[in-house]
Design an enzyme around this catalytic site. Structure first.
Site, PDB file in Angstrom:
ATOM      1  N   GLY A 138     -16.899 -41.092 -22.878  1.00 13.19           N
ATOM      2  CA  GLY A 138     -17.427 -42.462 -22.791  1.00 13.19           C
ATOM      3  C   GLY A 138     -17.418 -42.834 -21.328  1.00 13.19           C
ATOM      4  O   GLY A 138     -17.913 -42.078 -20.505  1.00 13.19           O
ATOM      5  N   GLU A 139     -16.814 -43.948 -21.007  1.00 17.10           N
ATOM      6  CA  GLU A 139     -16.725 -44.381 -19.610  1.00 17.10           C
ATOM      7  C   GLU A 139     -15.255 -44.671 -19.311  1.00 17.10           C
ATOM      8  O   GLU A 139     -14.680 -45.596 -19.891  1.00 17.10           O
ATOM      9  CB  GLU A 139     -17.610 -45.617 -19.428  1.00 17.10           C
ATOM     10  CG  GLU A 139     -17.712 -46.101 -18.016  1.00 17.10           C
ATOM     11  CD  GLU A 139     -18.225 -45.032 -17.050  1.00 17.10           C
ATOM     12  OE1 GLU A 139     -19.179 -44.310 -17.389  1.00 17.10           O
ATOM     13  OE2 GLU A 139     -17.631 -44.902 -15.959  1.00 17.10           O
ATOM     14  N   SER A 140     -14.670 -43.858 -18.430  1.00 19.97           N
ATOM     15  CA  SER A 140     -13.220 -43.945 -18.244  1.00 19.97           C
ATOM     16  C   SER A 140     -12.754 -45.297 -17.712  1.00 19.97           C
ATOM     17  O   SER A 140     -11.695 -45.786 -18.106  1.00 19.97           O
ATOM     18  CB  SER A 140     -12.724 -42.800 -17.364  1.00 19.97           C
ATOM     19  OG  SER A 140     -13.408 -42.771 -16.134  1.00 19.97           O
ATOM     20  N   HIS A 196     -18.426 -32.031 -23.992  1.00 17.53           N
ATOM     21  CA  HIS A 196     -18.399 -32.762 -25.267  1.00 17.53           C
ATOM     22  C   HIS A 196     -18.700 -31.855 -26.451  1.00 17.53           C
ATOM     23  O   HIS A 196     -19.836 -31.819 -26.914  1.00 17.53           O
ATOM     24  CB  HIS A 196     -19.501 -33.830 -25.287  1.00 17.53           C
ATOM     25  CG  HIS A 196     -19.319 -34.930 -24.327  1.00 17.53           C
ATOM     26  ND1 HIS A 196     -18.569 -36.049 -24.586  1.00 17.53           N
ATOM     27  CD2 HIS A 196     -19.815 -35.094 -23.090  1.00 17.53           C
ATOM     28  CE1 HIS A 196     -18.603 -36.854 -23.565  1.00 17.53           C
ATOM     29  NE2 HIS A 196     -19.347 -36.303 -22.634  1.00 17.53           N
ATOM     30  N   ILE A 222     -22.273 -34.125 -19.939  1.00 18.78           N
ATOM     31  CA  ILE A 222     -22.998 -35.368 -19.647  1.00 18.78           C
ATOM     32  C   ILE A 222     -22.255 -36.122 -18.550  1.00 18.78           C
ATOM     33  O   ILE A 222     -21.139 -36.587 -18.771  1.00 18.78           O
ATOM     34  CB  ILE A 222     -23.111 -36.258 -20.896  1.00 18.78           C
ATOM     35  CG1 ILE A 222     -23.805 -35.498 -22.030  1.00 18.78           C
ATOM     36  CG2 ILE A 222     -23.866 -37.548 -20.575  1.00 18.78           C
ATOM     37  CD1 ILE A 222     -23.725 -36.200 -23.368  1.00 18.78           C
ATOM     38  N   ARG A 223     -22.872 -36.206 -17.397  1.00 18.86           N
ATOM     39  CA  ARG A 223     -22.203 -36.831 -16.248  1.00 18.86           C
ATOM     40  C   ARG A 223     -20.728 -36.406 -16.221  1.00 18.86           C
ATOM     41  O   ARG A 223     -19.809 -37.226 -16.139  1.00 18.86           O
ATOM     42  CB  ARG A 223     -22.336 -38.359 -16.307  1.00 18.86           C
ATOM     43  CG  ARG A 223     -23.798 -38.806 -16.138  1.00 18.86           C
ATOM     44  CD  ARG A 223     -23.973 -40.306 -16.272  1.00 18.86           C
ATOM     45  NE  ARG A 223     -23.111 -41.060 -15.364  1.00 18.86           N
ATOM     46  CZ  ARG A 223     -23.274 -41.153 -14.058  1.00 18.86           C
ATOM     47  NH1 ARG A 223     -24.271 -40.522 -13.466  1.00 18.86           N
ATOM     48  NH2 ARG A 223     -22.460 -41.878 -13.327  1.00 18.86           N
ATOM     49  N   GLU A 283     -17.912 -32.531 -29.324  1.00 18.84           N
ATOM     50  CA  GLU A 283     -18.128 -33.436 -30.466  1.00 18.84           C
ATOM     51  C   GLU A 283     -19.598 -33.827 -30.623  1.00 18.84           C
ATOM     52  O   GLU A 283     -19.985 -34.372 -31.646  1.00 18.84           O
ATOM     53  CB  GLU A 283     -17.220 -34.669 -30.359  1.00 18.84           C
ATOM     54  CG  GLU A 283     -17.632 -35.740 -29.360  1.00 18.84           C
ATOM     55  CD  GLU A 283     -17.184 -35.457 -27.922  1.00 18.84           C
ATOM     56  OE1 GLU A 283     -16.804 -34.305 -27.611  1.00 18.84           O
ATOM     57  OE2 GLU A 283     -17.229 -36.404 -27.111  1.00 18.84           O
ATOM     58  N   CYS A 311     -14.132 -35.124 -21.486  1.00 20.38           N
ATOM     59  CA  CYS A 311     -14.929 -35.828 -20.484  1.00 20.38           C
ATOM     60  C   CYS A 311     -14.190 -37.057 -19.940  1.00 20.38           C
ATOM     61  O   CYS A 311     -13.215 -36.906 -19.213  1.00 20.38           O
ATOM     62  CB  CYS A 311     -16.300 -36.152 -21.058  1.00 20.38           C
ATOM     63  SG  CYS A 311     -17.536 -36.354 -19.788  1.00 20.38           S
TER      64      CYS A 311
HETATM   65  N1  GLN Z   1     -18.878 -40.308 -16.137  1.00 17.26           N
HETATM   66  C1  GLN Z   1     -17.922 -40.756 -17.120  1.00 17.26           C
HETATM   67  C2  GLN Z   1     -16.644 -41.277 -16.479  1.00 17.26           C
HETATM   68  O1  GLN Z   1     -16.466 -41.116 -15.317  1.00 17.26           O
HETATM   69  C3  GLN Z   1     -17.571 -39.660 -18.079  1.00 17.26           C
HETATM   70  C4  GLN Z   1     -18.798 -39.200 -18.783  1.00 17.26           C
HETATM   71  C5  GLN Z   1     -18.594 -38.872 -20.195  1.00 17.26           C
HETATM   72  O2  GLN Z   1     -17.535 -39.101 -20.811  1.00 17.26           O
HETATM   73  N2  GLN Z   1     -19.666 -38.369 -20.770  1.00 17.26           N
HETATM   74  O3  GLN Z   1     -15.845 -41.849 -17.139  1.00 17.26           O
END
Ligand code: GLN
Length: 192
Positions: free
Chosen positions: A46-48, A165, A129-130, A167, A75
């Protein structure tokens, strides 16, 4: 085993599905009290930074820092577990690694590939993903997989961290590894 997935933000249901496919019980965790009901915890992608804010708000940060619960981060979840995050403060300080966020370059923000992971017999399907990568693995950390010399999967005792990921694919081999090789083995070693 009863395995929780931190349910504040990110790819929560996908992990629950993998836990069930691996033959175990998956529980979405929204309060710290629920942590007493589980044998292991998954920190999803997700987004940390968003997850950290919500973890502070719902008292997960302190509780998990002081907990020995086995944890598996994918991630953003890996970023939460790292002792050091390049250019910012760290979160749960569990894995003795330095991670760099969004480090696979802009033009390859997302890609998928088959990957060999130590301890898992067949190659796993990995979606990046990123994704962060692990810049260095320090004392006590076992490197499980690399992509072009970048470390993307590590284990230290009851903690597992990976850049990608699983999942988002139907490949639940890493979840099975976490539950059966890490969570179950950890319980066997605990004094009763
Ligand atoms: N770029 C996200 C972060 O820094 C991590 C990306 C992801 O979980 N797909 O949190």
């Amino acid at each position: 085993m009863r395995i929780g997935v931190l349910g504040l933000q990110g790819a929560v249901r996908e992990h629950i599905k993998h836990i069930e496919q691996a033959g175990h019980e998956g529980i979405i965790i929204k309060t710290v009290n629920q942590l007493n009901e589980i044998d292991g915890l998954v920190l999803p992608g997700g987004e940390s930074t968003t997850m950290r804010r919500l973890m502070d708000l719902y008292h997960f940060t302190e509780t998990l820092r002081n907990s020995d619960l086995p944890m598996y981060g994918t991630c953003a979840g890996l970023i939460l577990l790292a002792k050091e995050v390049v250019g910012q403060e760290s979160h749960l300080n569990k894995l003795n690694v330095v991670v760099e966020r969004n480090s696979f370059g802009r033009q390859v923000d997302s890609f998928e590939q088959k990957l060999d992971v130590e301890g898992i017999e067949e190659a796993v399907n990995a979606v990046f993903i990123r994704a962060p990568h692990i810049q260095s693995a320090r004392e006590g950390v076992e490197v499980l997989s690399t992509v072009e010399d970048r470390i993307v999967a590590v284990r230290q005792n009851q903690y597992l961290g990976i850049s990608f990921h699983p999942e988002l694919t139907d490949d639940y081999k890493i979840m099975k590894y976490f539950i059966e090789e890490i969570v179950e083995q950890y319980q066997v070693k605990q004094p009763h």
